[in-house]
Design an enzyme around this catalytic site. Structure first.
Site, PDB file in Angstrom:
ATOM      1  N   CYS A   1     -44.743 -28.324  60.858  1.00  0.00           N
ATOM      2  CA  CYS A   1     -43.409 -28.911  60.867  1.00  0.00           C
ATOM      3  C   CYS A   1     -42.412 -27.825  60.528  1.00  0.00           C
ATOM      4  O   CYS A   1     -42.788 -26.662  60.374  1.00  0.00           O
ATOM      5  CB  CYS A   1     -43.314 -30.102  59.930  1.00  0.00           C
ATOM      6  SG  CYS A   1     -43.076 -29.626  58.245  1.00  0.00           S
TER       7      CYS A   1
ATOM      8  N   LYS B   1     -37.831 -41.780  48.048  1.00  0.00           N
ATOM      9  CA  LYS B   1     -38.394 -41.819  49.410  1.00  0.00           C
ATOM     10  C   LYS B   1     -39.884 -41.481  49.401  1.00  0.00           C
ATOM     11  O   LYS B   1     -40.687 -42.176  50.021  1.00  0.00           O
ATOM     12  CB  LYS B   1     -37.649 -40.817  50.305  1.00  0.00           C
ATOM     13  CG  LYS B   1     -38.296 -40.642  51.665  1.00  0.00           C
ATOM     14  CD  LYS B   1     -37.682 -39.526  52.452  1.00  0.00           C
ATOM     15  CE  LYS B   1     -38.122 -38.158  52.063  1.00  0.00           C
ATOM     16  NZ  LYS B   1     -39.288 -37.599  52.744  1.00  0.00           N
ATOM     17  N   ASN B   2     -40.250 -40.418  48.683  1.00  0.00           N
ATOM     18  CA  ASN B   2     -41.648 -39.985  48.763  1.00  0.00           C
ATOM     19  C   ASN B   2     -42.604 -40.958  48.073  1.00  0.00           C
ATOM     20  O   ASN B   2     -43.761 -41.073  48.461  1.00  0.00           O
ATOM     21  CB  ASN B   2     -41.803 -38.570  48.195  1.00  0.00           C
ATOM     22  CG  ASN B   2     -41.241 -37.534  49.153  1.00  0.00           C
ATOM     23  OD1 ASN B   2     -40.985 -37.838  50.321  1.00  0.00           O
ATOM     24  ND2 ASN B   2     -41.036 -36.318  48.672  1.00  0.00           N
TER      25      ASN B   2
ATOM     26  N   ARG C   1     -44.588 -37.427  59.101  1.00  0.00           N
ATOM     27  CA  ARG C   1     -45.938 -36.959  58.772  1.00  0.00           C
ATOM     28  C   ARG C   1     -46.664 -37.918  57.843  1.00  0.00           C
ATOM     29  O   ARG C   1     -47.864 -38.112  57.941  1.00  0.00           O
ATOM     30  CB  ARG C   1     -45.846 -35.602  58.031  1.00  0.00           C
ATOM     31  CG  ARG C   1     -45.529 -34.429  58.848  1.00  0.00           C
ATOM     32  CD  ARG C   1     -45.428 -33.214  57.955  1.00  0.00           C
ATOM     33  NE  ARG C   1     -46.682 -32.935  57.274  1.00  0.00           N
ATOM     34  CZ  ARG C   1     -47.695 -32.283  57.803  1.00  0.00           C
ATOM     35  NH1 ARG C   1     -47.593 -31.829  59.016  1.00  0.00           N
ATOM     36  NH2 ARG C   1     -48.806 -32.078  57.122  1.00  0.00           N
TER      37      ARG C   1
ATOM     38  N   ASP D   1     -38.463 -29.114  47.032  1.00  0.00           N
ATOM     39  CA  ASP D   1     -37.477 -29.957  47.719  1.00  0.00           C
ATOM     40  C   ASP D   1     -36.057 -29.774  47.172  1.00  0.00           C
ATOM     41  O   ASP D   1     -35.108 -30.350  47.714  1.00  0.00           O
ATOM     42  CB  ASP D   1     -37.871 -31.443  47.604  1.00  0.00           C
ATOM     43  CG  ASP D   1     -39.026 -31.784  48.532  1.00  0.00           C
ATOM     44  OD1 ASP D   1     -39.459 -30.907  49.296  1.00  0.00           O
ATOM     45  OD2 ASP D   1     -39.494 -32.941  48.490  1.00  0.00           O
TER      46      ASP D   1
ATOM     47  N   PRO E   1     -51.462 -27.680  56.499  1.00  0.00           N
ATOM     48  CA  PRO E   1     -52.809 -28.197  56.779  1.00  0.00           C
ATOM     49  C   PRO E   1     -53.112 -29.466  55.978  1.00  0.00           C
ATOM     50  O   PRO E   1     -52.438 -29.742  54.979  1.00  0.00           O
ATOM     51  CB  PRO E   1     -53.719 -27.055  56.313  1.00  0.00           C
ATOM     52  CG  PRO E   1     -52.909 -26.277  55.334  1.00  0.00           C
ATOM     53  CD  PRO E   1     -51.469 -26.418  55.758  1.00  0.00           C
ATOM     54  N   ILE E   2     -54.117 -30.232  56.415  1.00  0.00           N
ATOM     55  CA  ILE E   2     -54.492 -31.435  55.639  1.00  0.00           C
ATOM     56  C   ILE E   2     -55.983 -31.400  55.266  1.00  0.00           C
ATOM     57  O   ILE E   2     -56.607 -32.444  55.056  1.00  0.00           O
ATOM     58  CB  ILE E   2     -54.131 -32.747  56.360  1.00  0.00           C
ATOM     59  CG1 ILE E   2     -54.851 -32.869  57.707  1.00  0.00           C
ATOM     60  CG2 ILE E   2     -52.649 -32.886  56.583  1.00  0.00           C
ATOM     61  CD1 ILE E   2     -54.947 -34.325  58.139  1.00  0.00           C
ATOM     62  N   ASP E   3     -56.512 -30.176  55.171  1.00  0.00           N
ATOM     63  CA  ASP E   3     -57.931 -30.020  54.860  1.00  0.00           C
ATOM     64  C   ASP E   3     -58.331 -30.702  53.546  1.00  0.00           C
ATOM     65  O   ASP E   3     -59.442 -31.228  53.418  1.00  0.00           O
ATOM     66  CB  ASP E   3     -58.294 -28.525  54.810  1.00  0.00           C
ATOM     67  CG  ASP E   3     -57.417 -27.750  53.847  1.00  0.00           C
ATOM     68  OD1 ASP E   3     -56.171 -27.831  53.990  1.00  0.00           O
ATOM     69  OD2 ASP E   3     -57.946 -27.090  52.942  1.00  0.00           O
ATOM     70  N   GLN E   4     -57.436 -30.712  52.564  1.00  0.00           N
ATOM     71  CA  GLN E   4     -57.790 -31.292  51.263  1.00  0.00           C
ATOM     72  C   GLN E   4     -57.913 -32.815  51.325  1.00  0.00           C
ATOM     73  O   GLN E   4     -58.722 -33.415  50.618  1.00  0.00           O
ATOM     74  CB  GLN E   4     -56.768 -30.900  50.184  1.00  0.00           C
ATOM     75  CG  GLN E   4     -56.684 -29.406  49.942  1.00  0.00           C
ATOM     76  CD  GLN E   4     -58.031 -28.815  49.565  1.00  0.00           C
ATOM     77  OE1 GLN E   4     -58.674 -29.246  48.612  1.00  0.00           O
ATOM     78  NE2 GLN E   4     -58.474 -27.837  50.338  1.00  0.00           N
TER      79      GLN E   4
ATOM     80  N   ILE F   1     -44.427 -22.774  47.640  1.00  0.00           N
ATOM     81  CA  ILE F   1     -45.163 -23.932  48.166  1.00  0.00           C
ATOM     82  C   ILE F   1     -45.259 -23.896  49.700  1.00  0.00           C
ATOM     83  O   ILE F   1     -46.338 -24.040  50.254  1.00  0.00           O
ATOM     84  CB  ILE F   1     -44.502 -25.271  47.732  1.00  0.00           C
ATOM     85  CG1 ILE F   1     -44.229 -25.296  46.224  1.00  0.00           C
ATOM     86  CG2 ILE F   1     -45.354 -26.461  48.179  1.00  0.00           C
ATOM     87  CD1 ILE F   1     -45.403 -25.471  45.327  1.00  0.00           C
TER      88      ILE F   1
HETATM   89  C1  UD1 Z   1     -44.999 -33.663  49.527  1.00  0.00           C
HETATM   90  C2  UD1 Z   1     -43.613 -34.207  49.741  1.00  0.00           C
HETATM   91  C3  UD1 Z   1     -42.659 -33.090  50.118  1.00  0.00           C
HETATM   92  C4  UD1 Z   1     -42.724 -31.973  49.084  1.00  0.00           C
HETATM   93  C5  UD1 Z   1     -44.161 -31.540  48.842  1.00  0.00           C
HETATM   94  C6  UD1 Z   1     -44.288 -30.531  47.703  1.00  0.00           C
HETATM   95  C7  UD1 Z   1     -44.055 -36.451  50.484  1.00  0.00           C
HETATM   96  C8  UD1 Z   1     -44.044 -37.441  51.601  1.00  0.00           C
HETATM   97  N1  UD1 Z   1     -43.681 -35.211  50.777  1.00  0.00           N
HETATM   98  O1  UD1 Z   1     -45.420 -33.121  50.783  1.00  0.00           O
HETATM   99  O2  UD1 Z   1     -41.351 -33.631  50.190  1.00  0.00           O
HETATM  100  O3  UD1 Z   1     -41.984 -30.868  49.564  1.00  0.00           O
HETATM  101  O4  UD1 Z   1     -44.983 -32.663  48.517  1.00  0.00           O
HETATM  102  O5  UD1 Z   1     -43.779 -31.063  46.529  1.00  0.00           O
HETATM  103  O6  UD1 Z   1     -44.344 -36.801  49.356  1.00  0.00           O
HETATM  104  N2  UD1 Z   1     -51.878 -27.996  51.442  1.00  0.00           N
HETATM  105  C9  UD1 Z   1     -53.066 -27.509  51.930  1.00  0.00           C
HETATM  106  N3  UD1 Z   1     -54.024 -28.410  52.329  1.00  0.00           N
HETATM  107  C10 UD1 Z   1     -53.836 -29.753  52.278  1.00  0.00           C
HETATM  108  C11 UD1 Z   1     -52.616 -30.248  51.774  1.00  0.00           C
HETATM  109  C12 UD1 Z   1     -51.654 -29.342  51.357  1.00  0.00           C
HETATM  110  O7  UD1 Z   1     -53.279 -26.301  51.996  1.00  0.00           O
HETATM  111  O8  UD1 Z   1     -54.736 -30.513  52.653  1.00  0.00           O
HETATM  112  C13 UD1 Z   1     -50.830 -27.056  50.972  1.00  0.00           C
HETATM  113  C14 UD1 Z   1     -49.521 -27.180  51.773  1.00  0.00           C
HETATM  114  O9  UD1 Z   1     -49.548 -26.398  52.950  1.00  0.00           O
HETATM  115  C15 UD1 Z   1     -48.523 -26.675  50.759  1.00  0.00           C
HETATM  116  C16 UD1 Z   1     -49.093 -27.160  49.420  1.00  0.00           C
HETATM  117  O10 UD1 Z   1     -50.464 -27.433  49.662  1.00  0.00           O
HETATM  118  O11 UD1 Z   1     -48.486 -25.274  50.751  1.00  0.00           O
HETATM  119  C17 UD1 Z   1     -48.445 -28.392  48.871  1.00  0.00           C
HETATM  120  O12 UD1 Z   1     -48.407 -29.404  49.878  1.00  0.00           O
HETATM  121  P1  UD1 Z   1     -48.434 -30.958  49.516  1.00  0.00           P
HETATM  122  O13 UD1 Z   1     -48.234 -31.141  48.047  1.00  0.00           O
HETATM  123  O14 UD1 Z   1     -49.611 -31.583  50.157  1.00  0.00           O
HETATM  124  O15 UD1 Z   1     -47.135 -31.471  50.274  1.00  0.00           O
HETATM  125  P2  UD1 Z   1     -46.965 -32.839  51.037  1.00  0.00           P
HETATM  126  O16 UD1 Z   1     -47.747 -33.907  50.391  1.00  0.00           O
HETATM  127  O17 UD1 Z   1     -47.143 -32.594  52.487  1.00  0.00           O
END
Ligand code: UD1
Length: 430
Positions: A117, A22-23, A93, A305, A123-126, A327
């Site tokens: 969620c 799925k991912n 998302r 997951d 966050p999506i700052d990165q 995580i």
């Molecule tokens: C993806 C998966 C999800 C899985 C997760 C971790 C998809 C669609 N979803 O979610 O099923 O649980 O990876 O393996 O592939 N973070 C920040 N800033 C950012 C982005 C992330 O601080 O800009 C933090 C998040 O809050 C979290 C960590 O980084 O604590 C990892 O998140 P991330 O790997 O981005 O997860 P997703 O891509 O959302």
């Protein structure tokens, strides 16, 4: 509202075939709009999340055609809009992958800002830092993220946290930037590699996916392709845990065993027998499961997951186990539900302390999120008596034909959609 009714205590036996990841599919479907030519994607899991993303893709004007249940054709040549509404982001998302895909292709994109969620604030700052490093202007107004650039240019990005989403989003945009991009501290999950392979099959030039440094040489345009998505490691892992928790014997087919090494090691540690084949794994459970400790980490560490499903297994393993979630901050919501089945689990901060009990007993529960819902199903399959699980639409977000695959393994599980049917089913199986 649909529910699962499960009569537990039946060891699972037989073979199950795993669908596409799925991912990976979410990244690949979004990336497919980056060419005006037709892209054919095979082994797409037909689950709620992929269906909603396909609606978002149609919403911007791309053509989507189901060639069969799991094969989809996408043509991004007719895209007339670069705006993705909140309606889609709220449901899935990962619609935010269209931010990077559209920015790469059209030098602009506008996607609703995702909120928090069920598993954390997320966050999506990165992602945004990456787009800015490629020369884009990024601003947030009226709940929308707006990106634009005269021309994207390659950049050097060091991610502050390892993020699957940011790695995929920025990698997509960088494919069509002018010059070279380096992504450091990139995520290494199998689906990063799959999205990179897919983009390369469209003519992109990405090297190093699967390591923490990804190098991308921008190309002028991408072209059509036919591509088959890798198997879903989390669906596979869920069936492995179901076999372990029910002391069953299950051959999980059509998988890449290497992607499951961290889980395999844990299942062996707690007393299961795990046999690896080229593209299958056999898990033989035992009535005598032992405790262990688990810490979730980015790949190749133990996946977040799989944390809830593993907790379901450890809830009936002899002794004390400790589960550290490193995580996401809110991923123990299933604990209150599983405790209603007699599990002894206490949560303090990011750690769950599990005191194994001899058996769980069936109860009525509500699924708090996708993987937590799968964990409740595993717990219910192992429990004595009947369980009723509500809010299974969360589970349907990521598991295709979940109850059918479980039934084929001998599980007593029914999907029903009214209280009347629930009563009838309980009488029938009780
Ligand atoms: C993806 C998966 C999800 C899985 C997760 C971790 C998809 C669609 N979803 O979610 O099923 O649980 O990876 O393996 O592939 N973070 C920040 N800033 C950012 C982005 C992330 O601080 O800009 C933090 C998040 O809050 C979290 C960590 O980084 O604590 C990892 O998140 P991330 O790997 O981005 O997860 P997703 O891509 O959302």
């Amino acid at each position: 509202m649909e529910q699962f009714i499960i009569k537990g205590g039946v060891p699972l036996h037989g073979e199950v075939s795993i669908g596409g990841a799925k991912n990976a599919a979410l990244g690949i479907l979004a990336a497919a709009i980056m060419t005006d030519e037709t892209v054919t994607i095979e082994n797409v899991p037909n689950v709620r999340d992929t269906r909603v993303l396909l609606q978002a893709i149609e919403g911007i004007g791309a053509k989507v055609k189901f060639v069969s249940n799991n094969t989809i054709e996408i043509n991004g040549g007719s895209i007339c809009d670069v705006i993705v509404d909140y309606e889609y982001i709220r449901k899935i998302r990962a619609s935010y992958y269209l931010l990077g895909a559209l920015l790469g292709k059209y030098n602009k994109s506008q996607v609703a800002l995702p909120g928090g969620c069920n598993i954390g604030s997320r966050p999506i700052d990165q992602h945004l830092k990456g787009f800015r490093a490629l020369g884009a202007t990024v601003d947030i107004s009226h709940g929308m993220i707006n990106t634009s650039a005269e021309q994207l240019v390659g950049g050097h990005i060091y991610f502050d946290v390892v993020s699957v989403g940011a790695t995929i989003n920025v990698m997509m945009a960088a494919c069509l930037a002018e010059g070279n991009t380096i992504l450091e501290n990139a995520a290494k999950e199998p689906h990063i590699v799959d999205v990179a392979n897919f983009l390369n099959s469209m003519g992109a030039n990405i090297k190093g996916a699967g390591t923490d440094i990804i190098r991308i040489k921008g190309v002028e345009k991408l072209h059509g392709t036919t591509y088959s998505i890798i198997p879903d490691q989390i669906e596979a892992g869920t069936f492995m845990c179901a076999a372990a928790a029910t002391a069953g014997d299950v051959l999980i087919k059509n998988i890449i065993p290497k992607h499951l090494e961290s889980l395999t090691a844990k299942l062996i540690e707690i007393g299961c027998t795990v046999e690896e084949f080229d593209d299958a794994i056999r898990v033989v459970g035992t009535e005598n499961l032992q405790s262990t400790n688990v810490k979730t980490l980015p790949y190749p560490g133990f996946p977040t997951d799989m944390q809830p499903q593993m907790a379901a297994v450890l809830s009936i393993a002899k002794g004390s186990s400790m589960i550290i979630e490193s995580i996401f901050e809110n991923r123990f919501k299933y604990v209150d539900e599983i405790v209603r089945m007699g599990a002894k689990i206490k949560v303090e901060g990011n750690t769950a302390y599990v005191e194994g009990v001899e058996k769980l007993t069936g109860a009525q529960m509500s699924s708090p999120d996708l993987r937590a819902g799968a964990a409740l199903v595993i717990a219910a399959l192992s429990a004595e008596g009947i369980s009723q699980i509500d809010e299974i639409e969360y589970i349907q977000r990521g598991y295709e034909d979940f109850e059918i695959k479980l039934q084929d393994l001998g599980a007593i599980i029914e999907r029903i959609d009214s209280e009347k049917e629930a009563l009838k089913t309980k009488l029938k199986i009780g």
